[in-house]
Write a protein that holds these residues in place. Structure first.
Motif, short mmCIF file in Angstrom:
data_model
loop_
_atom_site.label_atom_id
_atom_site.label_comp_id
_atom_site.label_asym_id
_atom_site.label_seq_id
_atom_site.Cartn_x
_atom_site.Cartn_y
_atom_site.Cartn_z
N ARG A 10 -1.86 -1.41 -15.62
CA ARG A 10 -1.38 -0.36 -14.71
C ARG A 10 -1.25 -0.91 -13.29
O ARG A 10 -0.30 -0.60 -12.57
CB ARG A 10 -2.32 0.84 -14.72
CG ARG A 10 -1.98 1.87 -15.79
CD ARG A 10 -2.75 3.17 -15.59
NE ARG A 10 -4.16 3.05 -15.92
CZ ARG A 10 -4.65 3.13 -17.16
NH1 ARG A 10 -3.84 3.33 -18.18
NH2 ARG A 10 -5.94 3.01 -17.39
N ALA A 11 -2.20 -1.74 -12.89
CA ALA A 11 -2.18 -2.31 -11.54
C ALA A 11 -0.95 -3.18 -11.32
O ALA A 11 -0.30 -3.10 -10.28
CB ALA A 11 -3.45 -3.11 -11.28
N ALA A 13 1.83 -3.03 -12.95
CA ALA A 13 3.08 -2.34 -13.27
C ALA A 13 3.87 -2.00 -12.00
O ALA A 13 5.09 -1.88 -12.05
CB ALA A 13 2.80 -1.07 -14.06
N GLU A 14 3.19 -1.90 -10.89
CA GLU A 14 3.83 -1.52 -9.62
C GLU A 14 4.33 -2.79 -8.92
O GLU A 14 3.55 -3.72 -8.69
CB GLU A 14 2.80 -0.78 -8.75
CG GLU A 14 3.39 0.23 -7.80
CD GLU A 14 4.11 -0.38 -6.61
OE1 GLU A 14 3.75 -1.49 -6.16
OE2 GLU A 14 5.04 0.27 -6.11
N PRO A 15 5.62 -2.86 -8.57
CA PRO A 15 6.20 -4.07 -7.98
C PRO A 15 5.50 -4.57 -6.71
O PRO A 15 5.33 -5.78 -6.53
CB PRO A 15 7.65 -3.68 -7.69
CG PRO A 15 7.94 -2.55 -8.61
CD PRO A 15 6.63 -1.82 -8.80
N ARG A 16 5.09 -3.68 -5.83
CA ARG A 16 4.43 -4.13 -4.59
C ARG A 16 3.09 -4.79 -4.90
O ARG A 16 2.70 -5.76 -4.25
CB ARG A 16 4.23 -2.98 -3.62
CG ARG A 16 5.49 -2.61 -2.88
CD ARG A 16 5.20 -1.68 -1.71
NE ARG A 16 6.45 -1.22 -1.16
CZ ARG A 16 7.00 -0.04 -1.41
NH1 ARG A 16 6.40 0.82 -2.20
NH2 ARG A 16 8.15 0.30 -0.85
N ARG A 17 2.40 -4.26 -5.89
CA ARG A 17 1.11 -4.87 -6.24
C ARG A 17 1.32 -6.27 -6.84
O ARG A 17 0.54 -7.18 -6.57
CB ARG A 17 0.32 -3.97 -7.17
CG ARG A 17 -0.18 -2.73 -6.43
CD ARG A 17 -1.25 -1.99 -7.18
NE ARG A 17 -0.78 -1.20 -8.28
CZ ARG A 17 -0.50 0.10 -8.22
NH1 ARG A 17 -0.66 0.77 -7.09
NH2 ARG A 17 -0.10 0.75 -9.29
N ARG A 18 2.37 -6.43 -7.63
CA ARG A 18 2.67 -7.77 -8.15
C ARG A 18 3.01 -8.72 -6.99
O ARG A 18 2.58 -9.88 -6.98
CB ARG A 18 3.83 -7.73 -9.15
CG ARG A 18 3.46 -7.08 -10.47
CD ARG A 18 4.50 -7.33 -11.54
NE ARG A 18 5.85 -6.94 -11.18
CZ ARG A 18 6.36 -5.72 -11.36
NH1 ARG A 18 5.63 -4.75 -11.89
NH2 ARG A 18 7.61 -5.46 -11.02
N GLN A 47 -4.21 0.89 -0.06
CA GLN A 47 -4.36 1.56 -1.36
C GLN A 47 -3.99 0.60 -2.50
O GLN A 47 -4.67 0.56 -3.53
CB GLN A 47 -3.51 2.82 -1.41
CG GLN A 47 -4.05 3.93 -0.53
CD GLN A 47 -3.13 5.14 -0.50
OE1 GLN A 47 -2.10 5.19 -1.16
NE2 GLN A 47 -3.52 6.13 0.30
N HIS A 48 -2.92 -0.16 -2.31
CA HIS A 48 -2.52 -1.14 -3.32
C HIS A 48 -3.61 -2.21 -3.50
O HIS A 48 -3.93 -2.59 -4.63
CB HIS A 48 -1.20 -1.82 -2.94
CG HIS A 48 0.00 -0.94 -3.09
ND1 HIS A 48 0.30 -0.26 -4.24
CD2 HIS A 48 0.98 -0.64 -2.20
CE1 HIS A 48 1.43 0.43 -4.08
NE2 HIS A 48 1.86 0.21 -2.84
N VAL A 51 -6.44 -0.79 -5.59
CA VAL A 51 -6.12 -0.73 -7.02
C VAL A 51 -6.28 -2.12 -7.64
O VAL A 51 -6.87 -2.27 -8.72
CB VAL A 51 -4.69 -0.18 -7.25
CG1 VAL A 51 -4.26 -0.34 -8.71
CG2 VAL A 51 -4.60 1.28 -6.83
#
Length: 112
Positions: A10-11, A13-18, A47-48, A51
């Motif tokens: 889930r972490a 899955a979000e482009p900014r977190r990658r 927040q990112h 996570v």
């Protein structure tokens, strides 16, 4: 895996977190420097980071009032192993399918 696999997936899955993970994969960076790479508020970047930290993908250390982040080599290694395992299973399934089709084609040509 140090974090729960579902949380890890889930972490990332979000482009900014990658993108954040890529930034800290080879170097430590303070939160402010990470935030400079994105067109969102520092709060959103925080927040990112949280996570990613909760999933065990990044580590945080304090340097005075600054928070410095880096990727967890252990977590990334474990994630790579999970993905490689899935990839290997997929390749084996594809191989078995192709070999099964070749067997059917060979049987049909023998009957003709």
């Amino acid at each position: 895996m140090s974090g729960d696999l579902d949380d890890v997936l889930r972490a990332i899955a979000e482009p900014r977190r990658r993108a954040i993970l890529r930034l800290v994969a080879t170097q430590e960076l303070p939160a402010g420097r990470i935030a400079e790479h994105f067109d969102v508020t520092r709060s959103a970047v925080s927040q990112h980071l949280q996570v990613l930290k909760d999933a065990g993908l990044i580590l945080e250390r304090r340097d005075g009032t600054r928070r410095i982040y880096r990727a967890s080599e252990e977590a990334l290694t474990e994630l790579r192993e999970v993905v490689e395992s899935l990839w290997q299973q997929s390749l084996m399934k594809a191989r078995d399918t192709v070999e099964g089709m070749e067997g059917i084609a060979h049987d049909e040509s023998a009957v003709s």
